[in-house]
Design a protein around this motif. Structure first.
Motif, PDB file in Angstrom:
ATOM      1  N   GLU A  92       0.867  -1.174   0.000  1.00  0.00           N
ATOM      2  CA  GLU A  92       0.000   0.000   0.000  1.00  0.00           C
ATOM      3  C   GLU A  92       0.902   1.221   0.000  1.00  0.00           C
ATOM      4  O   GLU A  92       1.699   1.404   0.910  1.00  0.00           O
ATOM      5  CB  GLU A  92      -0.887   0.029   1.241  1.00  0.00           C
ATOM      6  N   PRO A  93       0.788   2.055  -1.018  1.00  0.00           N
ATOM      7  CA  PRO A  93       1.628   3.262  -1.062  1.00  0.00           C
ATOM      8  C   PRO A  93       1.410   4.121   0.185  1.00  0.00           C
ATOM      9  O   PRO A  93       0.311   4.197   0.721  1.00  0.00           O
ATOM     10  CB  PRO A  93       1.142   4.002  -2.310  1.00  0.00           C
ATOM     11  N   ASN A  94       2.470   4.727   0.655  1.00  0.00           N
ATOM     12  CA  ASN A  94       2.443   5.662   1.792  1.00  0.00           C
ATOM     13  C   ASN A  94       2.082   5.025   3.126  1.00  0.00           C
ATOM     14  O   ASN A  94       1.743   5.717   4.066  1.00  0.00           O
ATOM     15  CB  ASN A  94       1.491   6.834   1.509  1.00  0.00           C
ATOM     16  N   ARG A  95       2.112   3.694   3.213  1.00  0.00           N
ATOM     17  CA  ARG A  95       1.830   3.038   4.494  1.00  0.00           C
ATOM     18  C   ARG A  95       3.082   3.110   5.364  1.00  0.00           C
ATOM     19  O   ARG A  95       4.194   2.928   4.897  1.00  0.00           O
ATOM     20  CB  ARG A  95       1.423   1.588   4.282  1.00  0.00           C
ATOM     21  N   GLU A  96       2.867   3.356   6.639  1.00  0.00           N
ATOM     22  CA  GLU A  96       3.984   3.416   7.588  1.00  0.00           C
ATOM     23  C   GLU A  96       4.591   2.030   7.766  1.00  0.00           C
ATOM     24  O   GLU A  96       3.861   1.040   7.807  1.00  0.00           O
ATOM     25  CB  GLU A  96       3.489   3.928   8.948  1.00  0.00           C
ATOM     26  N   PRO A  97       5.917   1.943   7.881  1.00  0.00           N
ATOM     27  CA  PRO A  97       6.550   0.640   8.124  1.00  0.00           C
ATOM     28  C   PRO A  97       6.090   0.058   9.458  1.00  0.00           C
ATOM     29  O   PRO A  97       5.733   0.775  10.382  1.00  0.00           O
ATOM     30  CB  PRO A  97       8.051   0.968   8.178  1.00  0.00           C
ATOM     31  N   VAL A  98       6.104  -1.274   9.543  1.00  0.00           N
ATOM     32  CA  VAL A  98       5.701  -1.975  10.757  1.00  0.00           C
ATOM     33  C   VAL A  98       6.891  -2.783  11.251  1.00  0.00           C
ATOM     34  O   VAL A  98       7.579  -3.439  10.469  1.00  0.00           O
ATOM     35  CB  VAL A  98       4.512  -2.920  10.465  1.00  0.00           C
ATOM     36  N   SER A  99       7.120  -2.761  12.561  1.00  0.00           N
ATOM     37  CA  SER A  99       8.249  -3.501  13.130  1.00  0.00           C
ATOM     38  C   SER A  99       7.955  -4.998  13.149  1.00  0.00           C
ATOM     39  O   SER A  99       6.795  -5.417  13.106  1.00  0.00           O
ATOM     40  CB  SER A  99       8.523  -3.022  14.559  1.00  0.00           C
ATOM     41  N   ILE A 100       9.007  -5.784  13.249  1.00  0.00           N
ATOM     42  CA  ILE A 100       8.865  -7.239  13.364  1.00  0.00           C
ATOM     43  C   ILE A 100       8.066  -7.578  14.617  1.00  0.00           C
ATOM     44  O   ILE A 100       7.214  -8.468  14.595  1.00  0.00           O
ATOM     45  CB  ILE A 100      10.249  -7.927  13.410  1.00  0.00           C
ATOM     46  N   GLU A 101       8.307  -6.855  15.689  1.00  0.00           N
ATOM     47  CA  GLU A 101       7.581  -7.104  16.932  1.00  0.00           C
ATOM     48  C   GLU A 101       6.075  -6.896  16.741  1.00  0.00           C
ATOM     49  O   GLU A 101       5.255  -7.691  17.209  1.00  0.00           O
ATOM     50  CB  GLU A 101       8.102  -6.197  18.054  1.00  0.00           C
ATOM     51  N   ALA A 102       5.701  -5.811  16.031  1.00  0.00           N
ATOM     52  CA  ALA A 102       4.285  -5.542  15.786  1.00  0.00           C
ATOM     53  C   ALA A 102       3.679  -6.624  14.892  1.00  0.00           C
ATOM     54  O   ALA A 102       2.529  -7.040  15.097  1.00  0.00           O
ATOM     55  CB  ALA A 102       4.106  -4.166  15.153  1.00  0.00           C
ATOM     56  N   MET A 103       4.440  -7.077  13.900  1.00  0.00           N
ATOM     57  CA  MET A 103       3.958  -8.162  13.035  1.00  0.00           C
ATOM     58  C   MET A 103       3.742  -9.431  13.842  1.00  0.00           C
ATOM     59  O   MET A 103       2.707 -10.100  13.698  1.00  0.00           O
ATOM     60  CB  MET A 103       4.962  -8.443  11.913  1.00  0.00           C
ATOM     61  N   ASN A 104       4.720  -9.785  14.678  1.00  0.00           N
ATOM     62  CA  ASN A 104       4.602 -10.994  15.505  1.00  0.00           C
ATOM     63  C   ASN A 104       3.395 -10.912  16.433  1.00  0.00           C
ATOM     64  O   ASN A 104       2.674 -11.889  16.621  1.00  0.00           O
ATOM     65  CB  ASN A 104       5.876 -11.220  16.317  1.00  0.00           C
ATOM     66  N   GLU A 105       3.156  -9.745  16.997  1.00  0.00           N
ATOM     67  CA  GLU A 105       2.006  -9.561  17.882  1.00  0.00           C
ATOM     68  C   GLU A 105       0.696  -9.738  17.103  1.00  0.00           C
ATOM     69  O   GLU A 105      -0.226 -10.418  17.569  1.00  0.00           O
ATOM     70  CB  GLU A 105       2.045  -8.178  18.525  1.00  0.00           C
ATOM     71  N   ALA A 106       0.618  -9.157  15.924  1.00  0.00           N
ATOM     72  CA  ALA A 106      -0.593  -9.273  15.109  1.00  0.00           C
ATOM     73  C   ALA A 106      -0.845 -10.723  14.703  1.00  0.00           C
ATOM     74  O   ALA A 106      -1.991 -11.204  14.750  1.00  0.00           O
ATOM     75  CB  ALA A 106      -0.478  -8.384  13.869  1.00  0.00           C
ATOM     76  N   VAL A 107       0.206 -11.436  14.337  1.00  0.00           N
ATOM     77  CA  VAL A 107       0.058 -12.850  13.964  1.00  0.00           C
ATOM     78  C   VAL A 107      -0.387 -13.650  15.177  1.00  0.00           C
ATOM     79  O   VAL A 107      -1.286 -14.497  15.087  1.00  0.00           O
ATOM     80  CB  VAL A 107       1.376 -13.408  13.374  1.00  0.00           C
ATOM     81  N   GLY A 108       0.209 -13.390  16.328  1.00  0.00           N
ATOM     82  CA  GLY A 108      -0.181 -14.092  17.551  1.00  0.00           C
ATOM     83  C   GLY A 108      -1.636 -13.875  17.899  1.00  0.00           C
ATOM     84  O   GLY A 108      -2.352 -14.805  18.285  1.00  0.00           O
ATOM     85  N   GLU A 109      -2.117 -12.644  17.748  1.00  0.00           N
ATOM     86  CA  GLU A 109      -3.515 -12.344  18.027  1.00  0.00           C
ATOM     87  C   GLU A 109      -4.436 -13.074  17.042  1.00  0.00           C
ATOM     88  O   GLU A 109      -5.482 -13.604  17.427  1.00  0.00           O
ATOM     89  CB  GLU A 109      -3.763 -10.844  17.960  1.00  0.00           C
ATOM     90  N   ALA A 110      -4.053 -13.090  15.780  1.00  0.00           N
ATOM     91  CA  ALA A 110      -4.878 -13.762  14.767  1.00  0.00           C
ATOM     92  C   ALA A 110      -4.960 -15.260  15.037  1.00  0.00           C
ATOM     93  O   ALA A 110      -6.032 -15.868  14.931  1.00  0.00           O
ATOM     94  CB  ALA A 110      -4.318 -13.501  13.370  1.00  0.00           C
ATOM     95  N   VAL A 111      -3.838 -15.865  15.401  1.00  0.00           N
ATOM     96  CA  VAL A 111      -3.821 -17.297  15.698  1.00  0.00           C
ATOM     97  C   VAL A 111      -4.678 -17.578  16.934  1.00  0.00           C
ATOM     98  O   VAL A 111      -5.468 -18.519  16.957  1.00  0.00           O
ATOM     99  CB  VAL A 111      -2.369 -17.798  15.901  1.00  0.00           C
ATOM    100  N   SER A 112      -4.554 -16.735  17.930  1.00  0.00           N
ATOM    101  CA  SER A 112      -5.336 -16.904  19.148  1.00  0.00           C
ATOM    102  C   SER A 112      -6.834 -16.775  18.856  1.00  0.00           C
ATOM    103  O   SER A 112      -7.641 -17.583  19.334  1.00  0.00           O
ATOM    104  CB  SER A 112      -4.918 -15.858  20.180  1.00  0.00           C
TER     105      SER A 112
END
Length: 88
Positions: A58-78
């Motif tokens: 997505e153009p102009n989207r702010e970068p996301v840290s690995i930690e934030a990605m891991n947290e989002a994946v963990g929440e989705a799995v949960s």
């Protein structure tokens, strides 16, 4: 109306050409079945990670840290785990 196929006595069916072309699957490829909102979704299992390159761009989207990605994946799995027990 979409396309249809018939189930044989052995529980087999032929995936219509239009569906195979849409999924980009052919002889020897694998497909998965996922249950989504009371429907079954065919998922091609023959794709490499490169097939998805740029899919989330997505153009102009702010970068996301690995930690934030891991947290989002963990929440989705949960959430998915909890929903799987809600059906029982």
């Amino acid at each position: 109306m979409g396309v249809e196929s018939k189930i044989t006595a052995k529980g087999q069916t032929t995936i219509p050409m239009e569906v195979r072309e849409y999924l980009k699957v052919g002889v020897g490829d694998r497909i998965g079945y996922e249950f989504v909102d009371g429907k079954v979704v065919l998922v091609p299992k023959n794709r490499s990670a490169l097939d998805f390159a740029g899919a989330l761009f997505e153009p102009n989207r702010e970068p996301v840290s690995i930690e934030a990605m891991n947290e989002a994946v963990g929440e989705a799995v949960s959430d998915r785990y909890e929903r799987s027990y809600d059906r029982d």
